[in-house]
Design an enzyme around this catalytic site. Structure first.
Site, mmCIF file in Angstrom:
data_model
loop_
_atom_site.group_PDB
_atom_site.id
_atom_site.type_symbol
_atom_site.label_atom_id
_atom_site.label_comp_id
_atom_site.label_asym_id
_atom_site.label_seq_id
_atom_site.Cartn_x
_atom_site.Cartn_y
_atom_site.Cartn_z
ATOM 1 N N PHE A 112 -51.091 -9.917 6.936
ATOM 2 C CA PHE A 112 -50.512 -9.131 8.032
ATOM 3 C C PHE A 112 -49.408 -8.179 7.574
ATOM 4 O O PHE A 112 -49.039 -7.254 8.302
ATOM 5 C CB PHE A 112 -50.004 -10.051 9.151
ATOM 6 C CG PHE A 112 -48.560 -10.414 9.061
ATOM 7 C CD1 PHE A 112 -48.137 -11.485 8.304
ATOM 8 C CD2 PHE A 112 -47.601 -9.661 9.740
ATOM 9 C CE1 PHE A 112 -46.786 -11.814 8.215
ATOM 10 C CE2 PHE A 112 -46.254 -9.983 9.661
ATOM 11 C CZ PHE A 112 -45.846 -11.061 8.892
ATOM 12 N N LYS A 113 -48.902 -8.375 6.352
ATOM 13 C CA LYS A 113 -47.870 -7.477 5.843
ATOM 14 C C LYS A 113 -48.333 -6.012 5.832
ATOM 15 O O LYS A 113 -47.522 -5.100 5.917
ATOM 16 C CB LYS A 113 -47.465 -7.878 4.420
ATOM 17 C CG LYS A 113 -47.015 -9.315 4.230
ATOM 18 C CD LYS A 113 -45.634 -9.574 4.808
ATOM 19 C CE LYS A 113 -45.010 -10.879 4.352
ATOM 20 N NZ LYS A 113 -45.684 -12.098 4.836
ATOM 21 N N ASP A 114 -49.661 -5.812 5.761
ATOM 22 C CA ASP A 114 -50.203 -4.449 5.776
ATOM 23 C C ASP A 114 -49.868 -3.706 7.073
ATOM 24 O O ASP A 114 -49.722 -2.490 7.061
ATOM 25 C CB ASP A 114 -51.731 -4.472 5.645
ATOM 26 C CG ASP A 114 -52.184 -4.840 4.239
ATOM 27 O OD1 ASP A 114 -51.472 -4.529 3.274
ATOM 28 O OD2 ASP A 114 -53.267 -5.451 4.120
#
Ligand SMILES: *Cc1c(COP(=O)(O)O)cnc(C)c1O
Length: 498
Positions: A112-114
């Site tokens: 989810f860091k993207d």
């Protein structure tokens, strides 16, 4: 809109300054001094747009010194360039039983860091063009795995930036290491360090605060910046997907505009769940924030007792991105719940620094308990949650998401609450195929090679391996350097050519 510091009410800066500086000089975090309120009709408008459109609208409220055109360009660069494998960017998947998975891992690094790190480079370079004389930005990252790769992908070939990532030589998974050492792009640099994550982090901080280095960069028209989640530019993109998920839930017929929902978030640094809180302040009708932890359950204890106490053993778990004892972004929530009492926050954070703990007052604790539910589970329960989600719903989830599912189950059993719930799914199961394979197949997979594990998991479950992971096997390793904490500085100056 202006931003203040959690530790000094006198600070007031623009969003560009908050993003370009990353952290306030007093050590506090930048926070918006007012929150825009959305009306029911605003939700209707947002719901009529696609993900990029929703992001553009929401960012306009918070980045008031960016032009509309600048924001639109940033958002298009991040979400419309085919970098996300799902057209919806952050799709909402129904499991039945009023339970919905918000999948945030369809970006280039499968975590989810993207969602934030695809956008941050554009926000940062735009901000720097306004407030930092177009200096070239050198991003330094110390990573325990996911953040490093997501930052590399986000900043790769972004003009006027260079990115340097340090990872602990033996402290990341084989897949994570390969993701970083094969990184493409003309402005990226990756180096292993002999030591653990803390050594890498300490080394990076030392370089950040080294005056001589700062001068040297300045002479070369460069500046350092940070891509970790204390930067407001990493939080603001995360507000978007909570509102977007709510719209998608309405569209699916799960709720009507105005109905309450729960959000369930697997939590480490408290960034993701804090973004949900900001969405709530904007008007998102959230009934409960369910804060899920693993064996490092410092947040569960804090919500129960009001005392944040980091004097405890640190555990390495199968959900490593939540193995954290200092949840930095909690400071932002407390600032808000104390009615923006900067002196109180400063005192608590000083106490945390000097004694390893602090206790919030009764009014703050009451507010916390009204909004938040905290729970945790261990590795065995995590594996069993993966297995039962797979058996019950034929849904394959990663280890972090499984922690959220397990804690949500505990919550429902304890409270009987039937409110429709959005569970945040933070990584592709293939990123942690070791543990996931073990959970669904009941066999030890230790004798398999890394890509065999991916293939086996895919074969058993019929779920496709995300392209960015399957493609890694044919990529060339570009970065083999390894340094010590003492030689990190040389790696930085050599890479930057200064
Ligand atoms: C970073 C991360 C988390 C924790 O998110 P925070 O914003 O730090 O609370 C959870 N799951 C995965 C897969 C992550 O990479």
């Amino acid at each position: 809109m202006l931003y203040g510091s959690t530790r000094n009410a006198g600070v007031s800066v623009s969003s560009s300054q908050a993003i370009a500086r990353g952290i306030s000089e007093d050590g506090g975090l930048f926070v918006p001094l007012s929150i825009p309120a959305l009306r029911s009709s605003d939700f209707e408008t947002l719901c009529s747009l696609d993900y990029a459109g929703r992001a553009q609208r929401i960012l306009r409220y918070f980045l008031s010194d960016f032009t509309v055109q600048e924001i639109d360009d940033c958002v298009k660069g991040a979400y419309q360039a085919g970098k996300f494998s799902s057209k919806a960017v952050a799709p909402l998947v129904s499991l039945g039983d009023n339970t919905f998975m918000l999948e945030l891992w369809h970006g280039p690094t499968c975590a989810f860091k993207d969602m934030a790190l695809q956008l941050l480079p554009f926000l940062l370079t735009t901000a720097a063009s306004k407030v930092a004389d177009d200096k070239e930005i050198a991003i330094l990252v110390a990573t325990s795995g996911d953040t490093g790769k997501a930052a590399l992908e986000g900043f790769k070939d972004i003009p006027n930036t260079k990115i340097l990532v340090f990872y602990p030589q033996d402290g990341v998974s084989a897949m994570q290491k390969l993701q970083m050492t094969t990184q493409e792009g003309g402005n990226v640099f990756v180096c292993a360090i002999q030591g653990n994550f803390d050594d890498a982090q300490t080394g990076v901080k030392a370089i950040f605060t080294n005056r001589q280095m700062a001068n040297r960069l300045s002479e070369n028209n460069m500046m350092f910046s940070s891509a970790n989640s204390i930067n407001w530019g990493r939080l603001v993109p995360q507000i978007v997907y909570y509102i977007s998920a709510y719209c998608d839930l309405i569209a699916k017929g799960g709720i009507q505009n105005g109905d309450p929902v729960n959000v369930v978030v697997p939590t480490g640094n408290f960034g993701n769940i804090l973004a949900a809180y900001y969405a709530y302040q904007m008007g998102l009708p959230v009934h409960k924030f369910i804060c899920a932890s693993n064996t490092n359950h410092i947040l569960t204890d804090f919500l129960k007792t009001g005392t944040y106490d980091r004097n405890r053993e640190f555990f390495t778990t199968i959900s490593p991105s939540m193995d954290i004892l200092i949840s930095s972004n909690l400071e932002r929530l407390l600032f808000d719940l104390t009615g923006k009492d900067d002196q109180k926050i400063k005192a608590w954070m000083n106490e945390l620094y000097s004694t390893g703990q602090y206790t919030v007052d009764e009014t703050v604790k009451l507010k916390l308990n009204e909004l938040f539910y905290g729970g945790y589970c261990d590795d065995m329960q995590t594996r069993s949650a993966i297995k039962s989600a797979y058996q019950k719903y034929h849904y394959l989830c990663d280890t972090h998401t499984a922690v959220a599912l397990k804690v949500y189950e505990q919550y429902k059993t304890e409270t009987g609450d039937q409110t429709p719930s959005i569970i945040v799914s933070t990584a592709s199961p293939f990123k942690f195929s070791d543990s996931v394979l073990e959970a669904v197949s009941n066999e030890q997979s230790t004798n398999l090679k890394d890509f065999d594990k991916l293939n086996t998991l895919s074969r058993i479950t019929g779920v496709e391996i995300p392209l960015p992971l399957s493609q890694l096997s044919s990529k060339k390793v570009r970065f083999t350097s390894c340094c010590t904490q003492e030689t990190m500085e040389t790696f930085v100056t050599d890479s930057l050519g200064i």
